[in-house]
Scaffold this active site. Structure first.
Site, PDB file in Angstrom:
ATOM      1  N   CYS A 126      39.841  37.445  41.023  1.00  5.58           N
ATOM      2  CA  CYS A 126      39.210  36.889  42.225  1.00  5.58           C
ATOM      3  C   CYS A 126      40.226  36.388  43.234  1.00  5.58           C
ATOM      4  O   CYS A 126      40.212  36.769  44.388  1.00  5.58           O
ATOM      5  CB  CYS A 126      38.257  35.757  41.848  1.00  5.58           C
ATOM      6  SG  CYS A 126      36.806  36.375  41.025  1.00  5.58           S
ATOM      7  N   HIS A 127      41.097  35.511  42.806  1.00  4.21           N
ATOM      8  CA  HIS A 127      42.027  34.914  43.759  1.00  4.21           C
ATOM      9  C   HIS A 127      43.461  34.947  43.256  1.00  4.21           C
ATOM     10  O   HIS A 127      44.312  34.203  43.730  1.00  4.21           O
ATOM     11  CB  HIS A 127      41.589  33.486  44.095  1.00  4.21           C
ATOM     12  CG  HIS A 127      40.179  33.423  44.592  1.00  4.21           C
ATOM     13  ND1 HIS A 127      39.122  33.113  43.781  1.00  4.21           N
ATOM     14  CD2 HIS A 127      39.651  33.700  45.800  1.00  4.21           C
ATOM     15  CE1 HIS A 127      38.001  33.186  44.482  1.00  4.21           C
ATOM     16  NE2 HIS A 127      38.288  33.533  45.697  1.00  4.21           N
ATOM     17  N   GLY A 128      43.703  35.784  42.239  1.00  7.09           N
ATOM     18  CA  GLY A 128      45.076  36.068  41.837  1.00  7.09           C
ATOM     19  C   GLY A 128      45.799  34.981  41.059  1.00  7.09           C
ATOM     20  O   GLY A 128      46.964  34.699  41.331  1.00  7.09           O
TER      21      GLY A 128
END
Lengths: 439, 183
Positions: B147-149
């Site tokens: 999702c956001h690394g």
């Protein structure tokens, strides 16, 4: 309502009712005889369009609720059953799903119109704030509605959004558990979202009534921003604006129908047609398009709590805007500098929306990989959204407060009618109008 | 003004002690607020996890199903639970990083049961916004959240990305060498 009522009951029944419940008088004063500035342009028709959107969502939503089953094992299948087996179910669901997008298109136009013409300034602060409340309720309703089909994007969107509250110190975890009714997004969460999704539109309708009430106390703003001064500046709402709103609604419905009948899934995400699986997150989670600017702000901030606060802060800016803008001039027609900053603000919102739909590490300019500055890849979506978010907040917190004190606005007309009546083309026949000098 | 005759002096000057009528107003107001607050609580608390939700809160798992180097994801309390059978190399790399710059400093020792270093049992939700990290991905060979690394190492500790905390270790106990009970 403000002003003197001109309603005169004609029949005996109307007179009888008027002395007991003056409801016909209320409707007459609000929708027929309401004095409205005579220079409203088509940007002002979106209020009527929004009322229609709310009506469409409520009617189609009530129908969908007759067939939908709010249970984790059955929700997805019940939506597919609506699409395949329920008579005209496909039509009602596509109207409801695209109707949400149409609702947001209209509300964003309505809001930017208010920002441009200074409709939030005295004496319309309460009118503006009620509008902001409606917008917040719309976002909550849309989010919970998107969870109901229980597809992959529904489920993981719900996980991400409810986890935002977990960023709050101390109480965060208790709040998320309370929102979920369990230890994760599950059946209790789906059930309560369905219940609240049904409730909130009626709360929106209630606040809309307050919004219209506040509008009718202070009267419409108009493109010049100059207050109504005499009866000469106004026309009755009916037939002038019922017809104008009616035409705008017809054009808007053409666009609506084009989506519903020719490209009903264009605004949705295909991943939501995969049933929810709590054990696998889709590779790329994105909210619906109307939330993308706020999602970009959330991701632009590296710290979890700060990101959440910035995202909610972006909406809070709207609530305090009437006290941030120090200019006494309402309409940006007469504020050339502010107008420039306003259009950059619109661009910043669009850029944020664009970034919110992309992966944070994706390149803005494909192929260019060497734009590094102090360990930061300025060619990435995350950096582009940082610049746009910085401008978004600067517009409210720096530009509008300072500009009102420093700029020199153009001369405003003395009244709504003055520039029209003094225009050479409107001069009486025979006057020296110098037609050769006009293009 | 305890000796005031009721009704004789309903208006008392500012700064004087409250009379009996004031007391009744205050007492009634406090009782009404208390009643509303007391009645509000059941309507708030009904949204918290119900009894049957709490009752389903533990699972047992047979560890013989997981080969070394594998990870199995099961559902526990509606959330994914990672049961990872770590290889010697993975354990060694986790211990090697015990004193690296960690955002949420923890040694590998405290993240597994004593003498069971090969078994890593973690709640499989990213501590950022709750997505499910993918096994074996990322720069540290542990997990990577799409999702956001966020990157997690082979001990489930956060190494890079926006997540603030290590992957959570649930309460669990070994019932035998091959059986574990979580929750």
């Amino acid at each position: 309502m403000s002003g003197h009522s001109t309603y005169e009951p004609k029949s005996g029944v109307e007179k009888w009712l008027d002395t007991r419940l003056p409801i016909v008088r209320l409707a007459y004063d609000s929708l027929v005889d309401f004095p409205t500035p005579k220079n409203l342009n088509y940007w002002y028709t979106f209020g009527g369009i929004l009322a229609l959107c709310l009506g469409i969502q409520i009617v189609t939503g009530i129908v969908l609720a007759m067939h939908y089953v709010p249970h984790v094992d059955m929700a997805f299948n019940s939506v597919e059953r609506i699409m395949r087996d329920v008579n005209y179910g496909w039509l009602v669901r596509y109207m409801h799903a695209n109707g949400a997008s149409m609702f947001f298109i209209a509300v964003y136009v309505h809001m930017f119109r208010g920002l441009y013409y200074g409709s939030y300034k005295a004496p319309r602060e309460v009118l503006w704030i009620l509008g902001c409340v409606i917008y917040l309720l719309m976002m909550a309703t849309a989010f919970m509605g998107y969870v109901l089909p229980w597809g992959q994007m529904s489920f993981h969107g719900a996980v991400v959004i409810t986890n935002l509250f977990g960023a709050l110190p101390i109480v965060g975890q208790s709040i998320t558990t309370w929102l979920w009714g369990g230890f994760a997004v599950d059946d209790p969460t789906l059930n309560r979202f369905f219940s609240l999704h049904y409730l909130l539109p009626f709360m929106i309708a209630g606040v809309v009534i307050l919004h219209i009430w506040a509008l009718h106390v202070v009267g419409n703003n108009n493109p010049t921003g100059v207050s109504v001064q005499s009866k000469e500046d106004t026309v009755p709402f009916h037939p002038y604006y019922t017809v104008k709103d009616g035409f705008a609604i017809s054009v808007f419905l053409l666009m609506f129908a084009a989506f519903v009948f020719f490209n009903p899934n264009a605004l949705g995400d295909a991943v939501n047609y995969v049933p929810a699986n709590p054990l696998v997150t889709p590779a790329h989670i994105v909210p619906e398009w109307y939330f993308l600017p706020f999602y970009a702000i959330l991701r632009a901030v590296p710290d979890k709590l700060m990101g959440v606060l910035m995202m909610f802060g972006a909406i809070a800016m709207l609530f305090i805007l009437p006290w941030l803008d120090t200019s006494k001039v309402r309409s940006m027609r007469y504020r050339p500098t502010a107008k420039l900053y306003f259009f950059i603000f619109v661009l910043a919102c669009l850029v944020l929306g664009f970034c919110g739909g992309k992966l944070p590490d994706a390149h803005v300019i494909p192929g260019l990989t060497t734009f590094q500055l102090l360990d930061a890849d300025l060619n990435s979506m995350v950096w582009l959204s940082r610049f746009a978010a910085a401008y978004y907040f600067s517009y409210f917190l720096i530009i509008l407060p300072v500009l009102g004190l420093t700029e020199v606005p153009l001369a405003q007309p003395l009244s709504i009618s003055a520039p029209v009546l003094s225009h050479p083309a409107k001069a009486p026949v025979g006057a020296a109008a110098s037609p050769e000098k006009r293009g | 003004m305890a000796d005031t005759v009721v009704g004789a002096n309903p208006e008392h000057a500012a700064g004087e002690d409250p009379n009996r009528r004031d007391f009744i107003h205050i007492a009634a107001g406090v009782a009404a607020v208390g009643a509303v607050a007391g009645l509000a609580w059941p309507f708030i608390d009904q949204m918290n996890p119900a009894g049957d939700t709490l009752a389903l809160a533990s699972v047992e798992f047979d560890l013989t199903k997981v080969e070394a180097g594998q990870s199995v994801t099961i559902k526990w309390r509606g959330k994914p639970l990672f049961i990872r059978h770590r290889t010697g190399a993975e354990i060694a790399s986790a211990i090697k990083d015990d004193h690296a710059a960690l955002r949420d400093p923890q040694t590998d020792e405290v993240r597994h049961k004593p003498g069971k270093a090969e078994w890593l049992i973690l709640v499989g939700t990213c501590t950022h916004l709750g997505c499910v990290p993918t096994f074996g991905g990322g720069d540290y060979g542990g997990w990577f959240c799409p999702c956001h690394g966020s990157h997690y190492d082979t001990s489930g500790r956060i190494r890079k990305g926006p997540a603030p905390k290590n992957l959570a270790v649930p309460d669990y106990a070994f019932l035998s060498d091959t059986k574990v009970k979580v929750g």
